[in-house]
Each structure stands twice: as structure tokens, then as C-alpha cells.
Design a protein around this motif. Structure first.
Motif, PDB file in Angstrom:
ATOM      1  N   UNK A   1     -65.123 -66.065 -29.373  1.00  0.00           N
ATOM      2  CA  UNK A   1     -64.139 -65.111 -28.835  1.00  0.00           C
ATOM      3  C   UNK A   1     -63.701 -65.538 -27.445  1.00  0.00           C
ATOM      4  N   UNK A   2     -64.659 -65.923 -26.616  1.00  0.00           N
ATOM      5  CA  UNK A   2     -64.348 -66.324 -25.245  1.00  0.00           C
ATOM      6  C   UNK A   2     -63.454 -67.572 -25.237  1.00  0.00           C
ATOM      7  N   UNK A   3     -63.776 -68.538 -26.099  1.00  0.00           N
ATOM      8  CA  UNK A   3     -62.965 -69.766 -26.170  1.00  0.00           C
ATOM      9  C   UNK A   3     -61.543 -69.454 -26.635  1.00  0.00           C
ATOM     10  N   UNK A   4     -61.439 -68.565 -27.589  1.00  0.00           N
ATOM     11  CA  UNK A   4     -60.118 -68.193 -28.086  1.00  0.00           C
ATOM     12  C   UNK A   4     -59.268 -67.547 -27.001  1.00  0.00           C
ATOM     13  N   UNK A   5     -59.846 -66.622 -26.252  1.00  0.00           N
ATOM     14  CA  UNK A   5     -59.096 -65.954 -25.188  1.00  0.00           C
ATOM     15  C   UNK A   5     -58.659 -66.949 -24.118  1.00  0.00           C
ATOM     16  N   UNK A   6     -59.527 -67.905 -23.790  1.00  0.00           N
ATOM     17  CA  UNK A   6     -59.163 -68.911 -22.786  1.00  0.00           C
ATOM     18  C   UNK A   6     -58.031 -69.811 -23.300  1.00  0.00           C
ATOM     19  N   UNK A   7     -58.053 -70.113 -24.590  1.00  0.00           N
ATOM     20  CA  UNK A   7     -57.043 -71.025 -25.149  1.00  0.00           C
ATOM     21  C   UNK A   7     -55.664 -70.379 -25.231  1.00  0.00           C
TER      22      UNK A   7
ATOM     23  N   UNK B   1     -52.562 -62.335 -21.907  1.00  0.00           N
ATOM     24  CA  UNK B   1     -53.278 -61.065 -21.969  1.00  0.00           C
ATOM     25  C   UNK B   1     -53.115 -60.457 -23.365  1.00  0.00           C
ATOM     26  N   UNK B   2     -54.111 -59.662 -23.749  1.00  0.00           N
ATOM     27  CA  UNK B   2     -54.118 -59.076 -25.094  1.00  0.00           C
ATOM     28  C   UNK B   2     -54.501 -57.605 -24.993  1.00  0.00           C
ATOM     29  N   UNK B   3     -53.917 -56.817 -25.889  1.00  0.00           N
ATOM     30  CA  UNK B   3     -54.364 -55.435 -26.045  1.00  0.00           C
ATOM     31  C   UNK B   3     -55.493 -55.417 -27.055  1.00  0.00           C
ATOM     32  N   UNK B   4     -56.238 -54.336 -27.078  1.00  0.00           N
ATOM     33  CA  UNK B   4     -57.323 -54.216 -28.039  1.00  0.00           C
ATOM     34  C   UNK B   4     -56.792 -54.261 -29.476  1.00  0.00           C
ATOM     35  N   UNK B   5     -55.615 -53.698 -29.665  1.00  0.00           N
ATOM     36  CA  UNK B   5     -55.017 -53.699 -30.991  1.00  0.00           C
ATOM     37  C   UNK B   5     -54.703 -55.118 -31.450  1.00  0.00           C
ATOM     38  N   UNK B   6     -54.199 -55.950 -30.526  1.00  0.00           N
ATOM     39  CA  UNK B   6     -53.912 -57.348 -30.864  1.00  0.00           C
ATOM     40  C   UNK B   6     -55.201 -58.104 -31.211  1.00  0.00           C
TER      41      UNK B   6
ATOM     42  N   UNK C   1     -67.458 -61.839 -18.321  1.00  0.00           N
ATOM     43  CA  UNK C   1     -66.925 -63.084 -18.860  1.00  0.00           C
ATOM     44  C   UNK C   1     -65.438 -62.970 -19.194  1.00  0.00           C
ATOM     45  N   UNK C   2     -64.971 -61.750 -19.406  1.00  0.00           N
ATOM     46  CA  UNK C   2     -63.530 -61.532 -19.567  1.00  0.00           C
ATOM     47  C   UNK C   2     -63.127 -60.393 -18.640  1.00  0.00           C
ATOM     48  N   UNK C   3     -61.857 -60.343 -18.340  1.00  0.00           N
ATOM     49  CA  UNK C   3     -61.340 -59.326 -17.427  1.00  0.00           C
ATOM     50  C   UNK C   3     -60.577 -58.279 -18.200  1.00  0.00           C
ATOM     51  N   UNK C   4     -60.560 -57.080 -17.637  1.00  0.00           N
ATOM     52  CA  UNK C   4     -59.838 -55.974 -18.253  1.00  0.00           C
ATOM     53  C   UNK C   4     -59.099 -55.216 -17.162  1.00  0.00           C
TER      54      UNK C   4
ATOM     55  N   UNK D   1     -55.672 -54.081 -21.045  1.00  0.00           N
ATOM     56  CA  UNK D   1     -55.287 -55.447 -21.357  1.00  0.00           C
ATOM     57  C   UNK D   1     -56.460 -56.379 -20.998  1.00  0.00           C
ATOM     58  N   UNK D   2     -56.727 -57.340 -21.899  1.00  0.00           N
ATOM     59  CA  UNK D   2     -57.872 -58.233 -21.743  1.00  0.00           C
ATOM     60  C   UNK D   2     -57.387 -59.670 -21.670  1.00  0.00           C
TER      61      UNK D   2
END
Length: 220
Positions: free
Chosen positions: A14-20, A24-29, A57-60, A68-69
């Protein structure tokens, strides 16, 4: 069938995906994209995202009505750099404390060595040792003094001296009475001339004569 992933492995995916994604993403996304990325159910997405958030490890950020994450690689590097800076500061502080302690120890050892080699200190210790010996000798000598109730003066005891003193006292009183009798007899011979009698007494008594009284009173 692909191998089953552990929880930590799923979090890393999950962390690698968000970095790639670099966005920013919503929880729904995330509930739509992460199940395929980390092999989890959509209902588990919120749990995994919260875990990563708790570990910083991730920001909100709340924007509008929703959260937004995101997670950028630069943020991770900055966090690691800050951690490295803190660790280096702690190491430098520990090294300085160790160096100060070693310096203090070396100074103390040098001081003790100097005191041990100082001849003046040795001389002072010798003087004090001699004084200590003399004091012990005085204590032993004083401890041998006879403290019995008979204090010898020559070969006579206190009671013997007191008896003799009482005898001398009695003799002095007797001779004083005799002197007063002679004074009365002298007054008769002088026909009551008190001035002539006083002059005679002054010559006879010398330092023991008291003006207006005659012979100095005997205090015994």
C-alpha cells in the motif's frame, strides 16, 4: 495459487503504491484501488490506511468534507533525515559527556598523584604522626595519676593538714585575745589618752594597723 501475504507485506504494498501515484487520494478512491494492490477486501482498506497513518508513514489532511491521503518519497526521506540528525546529536552529546568524564578522571588522578609525590605533604603527615604519639603518651600518663581521696602534700594527708590548720586558727584567736587585753591595760596606763595609745599601736602593728579600728581583724 499465489502465496498468502502477511500484514506487514500488505502495508508495504500500500505504501509503495501511494508513493508511486505521486498524488492525493480520498478514502473512497483507495477502497477501489487498494484491494487489487494489496490483496485485501475493500472493507479492510480503512483499517490498513489508519495503521499507516498512526505510524506516520502516510499523511492525511481534511479538505472540505473529506480526508485526503498521500505519501511522497521526499517526505519519507525528510523524516529519515530528521531521525538521522537527532541520532547524530544524541551521539555527539554522549561522546562529549564521555570526553568530559575522562578529562575529570585524568585531572583527579593527576591531583592524587601530585599529593602522593609532594614532599611537603609527607612532612606534614610526619609532624601530625609525632603529635599523635605525644598525645597518646599524655593520655597514658594522666591515666596513671592517683585519684584517691588522700592528696599528699609532702608526707601529710588532707585530714592531717586540716587538723593542723584548725590548731593554728585556735592559737591565732588566743593571741588576738591576749593583744586586746594588753590594749586595755595600755589605755589604763595612758590615763585615757587615746591619741597616745593609737600612736603606740600604729608603731607596733605597722601594716596590720587599721585607722580608727586598731589591729586588723583576723579572717580565718
Amino acid at each position: 495459487m499465489p502465496p498468502k501475504l502477511s500484514r506487514s507485506e500488505k502495508l508495504d504494498l500500500i505504501l509503495t503504491h501511494l508513493q508511486s501515484t505521486r498524488t492525493c487520494h480520498t478514502l473512497k478512491d483507495l477502497e477501489k484501488s487498494l484491494p487489487a494492490v494489496a490483496s485485501i477486501n475493500s472493507i479492510q482498506v480503512k483499517e490498513f490506511i489508519q495503521a499507516l497513518t498512526d505510524e506516520n508513514q502516510i499523511r492525511v489532511e481534511k479538505i472540505g468534507s473529506g480526508n485526503w491521503y498521500w505519501c511522497f518519497g521526499s517526505d519519507e526521506r525528510q523524516d529519515r533525515q530528521r531521525q538521522l540528525t537527532r541520532v547524530k546529536a544524541d551521539v555527539d552529546k554522549a561522546r562529549k559527556g564521555c570526553a568530559d568524564a575522562e578529562a575529570d578522571l585524568a585531572a583527579e588522578l593527576a591531583r592524587r598523584q601530585q599529593e602522593g609525590d609532594d614532599s611537603s605533604c609527607d612532612a606534614e603527615r610526619e609532624i601530625l604522626q609525632v603529635q599523635k604519639i605525644h598525645l597518646h603518651e599524655d593520655i597514658r600518663r594522666l591515666g596513671k595519676i592517683d585519684t584517691s581521696p588522700v592528696d599528699a602534700v609532702g608526707s601529710k594527708s588532707v585530714s592531717q593538714l586540716q587538723t593542723e590548720l584548725a590548731g593554728f586558727h585556735q592559737q591565732a584567736l588566743q593571741w588576738t585575745d591576749n593583744i586586746y587585753i594588753l590594749e586595755e591595760y595600755l589605755c589604763k596606763l595612758a590615763g585615757g589618752d587615746r591619741e597616745m595609745v593609737d600612736e603606740l599601736l600604729r608603731q607596733c602593728y605597722e601594716d596590720e594597723y587599721v585607722e580608727g579600728e586598731g589591729l586588723r581583724e583576723l579572717f580565718l
